[in-house]
Design a protein around this motif. Structure first.
Motif, PDB file in Angstrom:
ATOM      1  N   VAL A   1       0.857  -1.178   0.000  1.00 39.76           N
ATOM      2  CA  VAL A   1       0.000   0.000   0.000  1.00 39.76           C
ATOM      3  C   VAL A   1       0.898   1.234   0.000  1.00 39.76           C
ATOM      4  O   VAL A   1       1.576   1.524   0.983  1.00 39.76           O
ATOM      5  N   GLY A   2       0.905   1.944  -1.120  1.00 36.08           N
ATOM      6  CA  GLY A   2       1.749   3.121  -1.263  1.00 36.08           C
ATOM      7  C   GLY A   2       2.780   2.925  -2.353  1.00 36.08           C
ATOM      8  O   GLY A   2       3.566   1.977  -2.305  1.00 36.08           O
ATOM      9  N   GLY A   3       2.779   3.833  -3.336  1.00 35.79           N
ATOM     10  CA  GLY A   3       3.698   3.710  -4.465  1.00 35.79           C
ATOM     11  C   GLY A   3       4.761   4.790  -4.484  1.00 35.79           C
ATOM     12  O   GLY A   3       5.199   5.209  -5.559  1.00 35.79           O
ATOM     13  N   GLY A   4       5.183   5.231  -3.305  1.00 38.33           N
ATOM     14  CA  GLY A   4       6.320   6.131  -3.227  1.00 38.33           C
ATOM     15  C   GLY A   4       7.613   5.344  -3.274  1.00 38.33           C
ATOM     16  O   GLY A   4       7.637   4.161  -3.636  1.00 38.33           O
ATOM     17  N   GLN A   5       8.718   6.000  -2.854  1.00 33.62           N
ATOM     18  CA  GLN A   5      10.003   5.318  -2.964  1.00 33.62           C
ATOM     19  C   GLN A   5      10.077   4.052  -2.119  1.00 33.62           C
ATOM     20  O   GLN A   5      10.691   3.064  -2.530  1.00 33.62           O
ATOM     21  N   ALA A   6       9.430   4.038  -0.952  1.00 33.50           N
ATOM     22  CA  ALA A   6       9.480   2.848  -0.103  1.00 33.50           C
ATOM     23  C   ALA A   6       8.709   1.691  -0.715  1.00 33.50           C
ATOM     24  O   ALA A   6       9.194   0.557  -0.772  1.00 33.50           O
ATOM     25  N   GLY A   7       7.491   1.966  -1.179  1.00 29.73           N
ATOM     26  CA  GLY A   7       6.696   0.907  -1.783  1.00 29.73           C
ATOM     27  C   GLY A   7       7.329   0.347  -3.043  1.00 29.73           C
ATOM     28  O   GLY A   7       7.312  -0.873  -3.274  1.00 29.73           O
ATOM     29  N   LEU A   8       7.914   1.216  -3.856  1.00 30.40           N
ATOM     30  CA  LEU A   8       8.573   0.754  -5.070  1.00 30.40           C
ATOM     31  C   LEU A   8       9.817  -0.059  -4.751  1.00 30.40           C
ATOM     32  O   LEU A   8      10.116  -1.052  -5.436  1.00 30.40           O
ATOM     33  N   ALA A   9      10.548   0.337  -3.698  1.00 27.36           N
ATOM     34  CA  ALA A   9      11.728  -0.439  -3.301  1.00 27.36           C
ATOM     35  C   ALA A   9      11.330  -1.847  -2.864  1.00 27.36           C
ATOM     36  O   ALA A   9      11.985  -2.835  -3.212  1.00 27.36           O
ATOM     37  N   ALA A  10      10.241  -1.953  -2.100  1.00 26.15           N
ATOM     38  CA  ALA A  10       9.756  -3.276  -1.694  1.00 26.15           C
ATOM     39  C   ALA A  10       9.349  -4.089  -2.919  1.00 26.15           C
ATOM     40  O   ALA A  10       9.620  -5.296  -3.006  1.00 26.15           O
TER      41      ALA A  10
ATOM     42  N   PRO B   1      17.026   0.447  -4.677  1.00 28.85           N
ATOM     43  CA  PRO B   1      17.495  -0.840  -5.201  1.00 28.85           C
ATOM     44  C   PRO B   1      17.549  -0.857  -6.722  1.00 28.85           C
ATOM     45  O   PRO B   1      16.546  -0.617  -7.391  1.00 28.85           O
ATOM     46  N   GLY B   2      18.731  -1.072  -7.271  1.00 28.51           N
ATOM     47  CA  GLY B   2      18.886  -1.129  -8.708  1.00 28.51           C
ATOM     48  C   GLY B   2      18.848   0.206  -9.420  1.00 28.51           C
ATOM     49  O   GLY B   2      18.801   0.241 -10.658  1.00 28.51           O
ATOM     50  N   TYR B   3      18.892   1.297  -8.681  1.00 28.22           N
ATOM     51  CA  TYR B   3      18.699   2.613  -9.291  1.00 28.22           C
ATOM     52  C   TYR B   3      19.375   3.663  -8.436  1.00 28.22           C
ATOM     53  O   TYR B   3      19.268   3.635  -7.213  1.00 28.22           O
ATOM     54  N   GLU B   4      20.093   4.583  -9.064  1.00 26.30           N
ATOM     55  CA  GLU B   4      20.756   5.625  -8.294  1.00 26.30           C
ATOM     56  C   GLU B   4      20.876   6.906  -9.105  1.00 26.30           C
ATOM     57  O   GLU B   4      20.737   6.893 -10.334  1.00 26.30           O
ATOM     58  N   TYR B   5      21.118   7.995  -8.395  1.00 25.63           N
ATOM     59  CA  TYR B   5      21.363   9.268  -9.071  1.00 25.63           C
ATOM     60  C   TYR B   5      22.606   9.124  -9.935  1.00 25.63           C
ATOM     61  O   TYR B   5      23.655   8.684  -9.467  1.00 25.63           O
ATOM     62  N   ALA B   6      22.501   9.522 -11.197  1.00 24.22           N
ATOM     63  CA  ALA B   6      23.626   9.400 -12.120  1.00 24.22           C
ATOM     64  C   ALA B   6      23.904  10.725 -12.818  1.00 24.22           C
ATOM     65  O   ALA B   6      24.496  10.753 -13.896  1.00 24.22           O
ATOM     66  N   GLY B   7      23.475  11.822 -12.189  1.00 25.28           N
ATOM     67  CA  GLY B   7      23.660  13.133 -12.784  1.00 25.28           C
ATOM     68  C   GLY B   7      25.061  13.675 -12.586  1.00 25.28           C
ATOM     69  O   GLY B   7      25.935  13.014 -12.018  1.00 25.28           O
TER      70      GLY B   7
ATOM     71  N   TYR C   1      12.263   5.610 -11.999  1.00 23.31           N
ATOM     72  CA  TYR C   1      12.572   4.356 -11.296  1.00 23.31           C
ATOM     73  C   TYR C   1      11.695   3.200 -11.750  1.00 23.31           C
ATOM     74  O   TYR C   1      12.194   2.156 -12.184  1.00 23.31           O
ATOM     75  N   ALA C   2      10.379   3.361 -11.659  1.00 23.57           N
ATOM     76  CA  ALA C   2       9.473   2.252 -11.983  1.00 23.57           C
ATOM     77  C   ALA C   2       9.703   1.682 -13.381  1.00 23.57           C
ATOM     78  O   ALA C   2       9.683   0.445 -13.558  1.00 23.57           O
ATOM     79  N   PRO C   3       9.943   2.498 -14.403  1.00 27.67           N
ATOM     80  CA  PRO C   3      10.161   1.924 -15.734  1.00 27.67           C
ATOM     81  C   PRO C   3      11.377   1.025 -15.838  1.00 27.67           C
ATOM     82  O   PRO C   3      11.458   0.219 -16.782  1.00 27.67           O
ATOM     83  N   THR C   4      12.297   1.104 -14.875  1.00 27.77           N
ATOM     84  CA  THR C   4      13.484   0.254 -14.951  1.00 27.77           C
ATOM     85  C   THR C   4      13.185  -1.195 -14.600  1.00 27.77           C
ATOM     86  O   THR C   4      13.981  -2.083 -14.930  1.00 27.77           O
TER      87      THR C   4
END
Length: 439
Positions: free
Chosen positions: A11-20, A63-69, A88-91
């Protein structure tokens, strides 16, 4: 009502929910992510126009994603964070259902849980074995019970609703609260040339840079963000502490309220009560400023000790010297006399889990848990401030927390903070050697 079945509901699609979701997807666990708005919408909806991160960009690692700027030691603006998180999600393609608001969560007599929601096509239900509640810990903005008694001609809004100085009525602005949001909103208004009045609490402050590096980079290398909350002085009481105020504006700098005062900002102690145009203020201004400065110096000393212990050759220390002292400690404020037309409440939030029908909450409505795992089998929490470490609730600590919670769900061995940090691509911290934990 349409009924669906899956193994886990997040429940929740922010950074925490997407990481899970990333970890569950990696481990082949069927699940769904239910998001009331769009993924990461809070960053766009509840931050002001000139918002910047207060943590360096290199902290932004999932997880699997980081700032690359191009500026890992800089500070992304609100819109840059929104764009970064949207990538993030599209990755990895999570099973994300947006615009699906969960209305209730109940245990099923036959085992598992029933999650009811309102989606784009109407009411729906999910029968699941386990649930991860990843809605964060900031739900309902707090305002004093006496706020309605104030003069109705004075506009009142919460920090979550502030967008810019230009959207406020002409006149002075009273900001109440000196945590991260309050201090930064006061800074934003001050830079825009508004007459700012700031009622400060007991929030501590931290130097932006010390001895040639960002303080948060030093503290990460010292292991502070990875230390379990139970290891801090006072233990779980650390969860009630206010974060240090600092800013990422214009490449990052200190927020020095004394300097603001020297430039014309009006400072006050803790706001206690009010009616009409009259406010009552506790005479705590001088002590609050001194206490915040003491924490500032304490953290710098801890960094100095770390530098000495590691034998590092870095820039010499520069001592902070106050640039302003209050002549008086005000005990009252007349909104009309000071030309104040707007009050911005920045005194925090309270949790609202009334939709979760389970006996896992304390007297303040916060979930009781051990590192995100509640006493109700199969019910977990993620993305809470201080859930396990100071890094919890931040981009920096989400990978470790999410892997632990999903590891409990799958029953596999926990791969530890260090393993989750590796998955997030984060640099490994050195040994803890700081008393800043008590700040």
């Amino acid at each position: 009502m349409t009924t669906h079945r899956t193994t886990v509901a997040i429940v929740g699609g922010g950074q925490a929910g997407l990481a899970a979701s990333w970890f569950l997807g990696r481990d082949g666990v069927d699940h769904v992510v239910l998001e009331a708005g769009t993924a990461g919408h809070e960053w766009a909806d509840t931050r002001w126009d000139n918002f910047t991160l207060v943590t360096p960009n290199w902290h932004c690692r999932l997880p699997g994603y980081e700032y690359a700027g191009p500026d890992p030691d800089g500070f992304m603006t609100r819109d840059e964070v929104v764009r970064w998180l949207a990538g993030y999600a599209p990755t990895f393609g999570p099973p994300l259902r947006e615009h699906t608001r969960v209305t209730s969560l109940t245990q099923r007599a036959e085992g598992g849980f029933l999650v009811e929601a309102e989606g784009p096509e109407g009411a729906e239900a999910w029968e699941v074995e386990q649930v991860v509640v990843a809605t964060g810990g900031y739900h309902v903005p707090v305002v004093p019970a006496w706020a309605p008694a104030l003069d109705p001609t004075v506009d009142q809004l919460h920090s979550a609703d502030y967008k810019s100085a230009s959207r406020l009525r002409p006149g002075g602005v009273l900001v109440v609260g000196s945590g991260q949001s309050g201090a930064q909103i006061a800074e934003d208004l001050h830079l825009e040339g508004r007459q700012v009045h700031l009622a400060i609490g007991d929030a501590p402050r931290v130097a932006r840079f010390h001895r040639g590096r960002d303080c948060m980079t030093w503290l990460a290398e010292m292991g502070l963000y990875d230390t379990p909350v139970a290891s801090y002085p006072g233990g779980l009481a650390a969860r009630e502490k206010t974060n240090h105020y600092v800013t990422g504006r214009d490449g990052g700098r200190d927020i020095d309220l004394r300097q603001f005062a020297a430039e014309g900002m009006r400072l006050y102690g803790r706001l206690e009560a009010g009616a009409g145009t009259e406010l009552t203020i506790a005479p705590t201004l001088r002590d609050a400023l001194d206490s915040a400065d003491d924490v500032y110096r304490s953290i710098c000393r801890d960094i100095d000790a770390h530098i000495e212990a590691q034998g590092l050759d870095v820039a010499p220390a520069e001592a902070y010297r106050p640039v302003w002292e209050p002549e008086t400690d005000p005990t009252g404020l007349d909104l009309d006399a000071e030309g104040i037309t707007t009050i911005i409440w920045a005194i925090g939030y309270r949790p609202d889990y009334r939709w979760v029908r389970a006996g896992v909450f304390d007297g303040t409505g916060r979930p009781t848990h051990t590192r995100g795992v509640s006493a109700v089998a199969g019910l977990h929490f993620l993305g809470l401030p201080w859930m396990h470490t100071w890094g919890s609730g931040r981009f920096l600590g989400i990978a470790a927390d999410a892997e632990h919670v999903t590891g409990v769900i799958t029953g596999r061995d926990d791969r530890s903070i260090e393993r989750a940090a590796d998955l997030a691509g984060r640099r490994s911290p050195g040994p803890l050697n700081t008393s800043a934990a008590v700040a």
